[in-house]
Design a protein around this motif. Sequence first.
Motif, PDB file in Angstrom:
ATOM      1  N   ILE A 244       0.981  -1.001   0.039  1.00 29.39           N
ATOM      2  CA  ILE A 244       0.328  -0.095   0.545  1.00 29.39           C
ATOM      3  C   ILE A 244       1.135   1.451  -0.037  1.00 29.39           C
ATOM      4  O   ILE A 244       1.665   1.504   0.630  1.00 29.39           O
ATOM      5  N   LYS A 248       1.902   3.393  -5.512  1.00 28.66           N
ATOM      6  CA  LYS A 248       0.509   3.893  -5.957  1.00 28.66           C
ATOM      7  C   LYS A 248      -0.377   4.875  -5.545  1.00 28.66           C
ATOM      8  O   LYS A 248      -0.162   5.415  -4.499  1.00 28.66           O
ATOM      9  N   ASN A 253      -4.584   2.256  -3.920  1.00 29.02           N
ATOM     10  CA  ASN A 253      -4.394   1.692  -2.710  1.00 29.02           C
ATOM     11  C   ASN A 253      -6.080   1.662  -2.351  1.00 29.02           C
ATOM     12  O   ASN A 253      -6.278  -0.068  -1.010  1.00 29.02           O
ATOM     13  N   LEU A 257      -7.127  -2.201  -1.207  1.00 31.20           N
ATOM     14  CA  LEU A 257      -7.619  -2.591   0.637  1.00 31.20           C
ATOM     15  C   LEU A 257      -9.240  -3.190   0.292  1.00 31.20           C
ATOM     16  O   LEU A 257      -9.471  -3.928   1.547  1.00 31.20           O
ATOM     17  N   LEU A 260      -8.922  -7.296  -0.264  1.00 28.71           N
ATOM     18  CA  LEU A 260      -7.686  -7.190   0.262  1.00 28.71           C
ATOM     19  C   LEU A 260      -7.207  -8.605   0.673  1.00 28.71           C
ATOM     20  O   LEU A 260      -6.221  -9.584   0.368  1.00 28.71           O
ATOM     21  N   LEU A 272      -0.113  -6.106   6.541  1.00 30.49           N
ATOM     22  CA  LEU A 272      -0.562  -4.869   5.935  1.00 30.49           C
ATOM     23  C   LEU A 272      -0.067  -3.836   6.256  1.00 30.49           C
ATOM     24  O   LEU A 272       0.294  -3.677   7.831  1.00 30.49           O
ATOM     25  N   ALA A 274      -0.463   0.183   6.263  1.00 32.00           N
ATOM     26  CA  ALA A 274      -0.903   1.522   5.372  1.00 32.00           C
ATOM     27  C   ALA A 274      -0.487   2.599   6.556  1.00 32.00           C
ATOM     28  O   ALA A 274      -1.309   3.780   6.464  1.00 32.00           O
ATOM     29  N   LYS A 277      -0.058   5.906   5.957  1.00 29.94           N
ATOM     30  CA  LYS A 277       0.256   6.465   4.738  1.00 29.94           C
ATOM     31  C   LYS A 277      -0.470   7.835   4.010  1.00 29.94           C
ATOM     32  O   LYS A 277      -1.842   8.462   4.728  1.00 29.94           O
TER      33      LYS A 277
END
Length: 332
Positions: A244, A248, A253, A257, A260, A272, A274, A277
């Motif tokens: 993620i 991208k 993203n 998700l 996923l 994972l 993330a 971010k």
Amino acid sequence: MSRAYYRPIVQCDVARPADALMLAGGWGWFTHVEVLRRAIDPEVISAHELPSDAHVLLTQSRPRYAERPRIMGIVNTTPDSFSDGGLHAAAHDAIAGGLAMAKAGADILDIGGESTRPGAKTVDVAEEIKRTQPVIAGLRAQGFAGVISVDTRKADVARAALGAGANLINDVSGFTYDPALAGVAADAEVPVCVMHGPVDPEVMQKDPRYGDVLLDVFDFLETSIAALELQGIPRSRIIADPGIGFGKTMDHNLALLTRLSLFHSLGVPILLGASRKRFIGTIGGAPEAADRAPGSIAVALAGVAQGVQIVRVHDVAQTAQAIALWRASMAL
């Protein structure tokens, strides 16, 4: 007809039908599967219509990761990481920070000496070793007996880290940057995490494009896992991360998700990462990375609800509390 991909529609409800299939030996279950193909509308089928090979990949237990979600705490020993650059740049600060994360509930400490934020420059091997090796050695000297992951793309950095006490290699390039790195992992017989991040961080956010981001990332990871197996790393020692935020857009993203759980079809534990971010700040109205803990926790819980076995986070204590309450409320 184009290739079919099988995504379990995961549930964690206390009322589980007798014919439900358990996902990867863990806490989620499923009775139906979404079948995905390129350029064809998805369809939903009964889980009992799965081909035998797909059935095995989705239901086979993931050793060490089946009974509960694991937390990987981020310890960046860098001056320029996007969220916490400089916080743990000094070894004693990184050691103290890692020990605090372990006390708060981190099962794994991920030690990184090279920023992978968008636009980041490659760090010299000697400098990266200088940043990471003392921290790993210090954590072991202070009694941390859990898993220490070295977040690196480079074989020499990994060797130094393993010598200092690391026992997992986390490569954001998906083992595409340094051809020697897989051999280091195979020789040391340590687990690896292969991430979808084949584009260098310095340029990865310059107009990233995919035919179908979900299936393209899946194909990359599937191919990478097969290549690692050929180099002597068994599937039982491989973890996959869809990457993620690495090359991208926000839409990419979110597409990853939303579906996923497809990545369970790889037959390995899913990580994972993330936390904090940029897309979390965009959606959650938090321009500063340090203010993105609530959104990061929401994404982590959404991942756990899809059966993700490992969440890589900055905010360990808050995430551990959230997962504990989520599990209690789901009677897990």
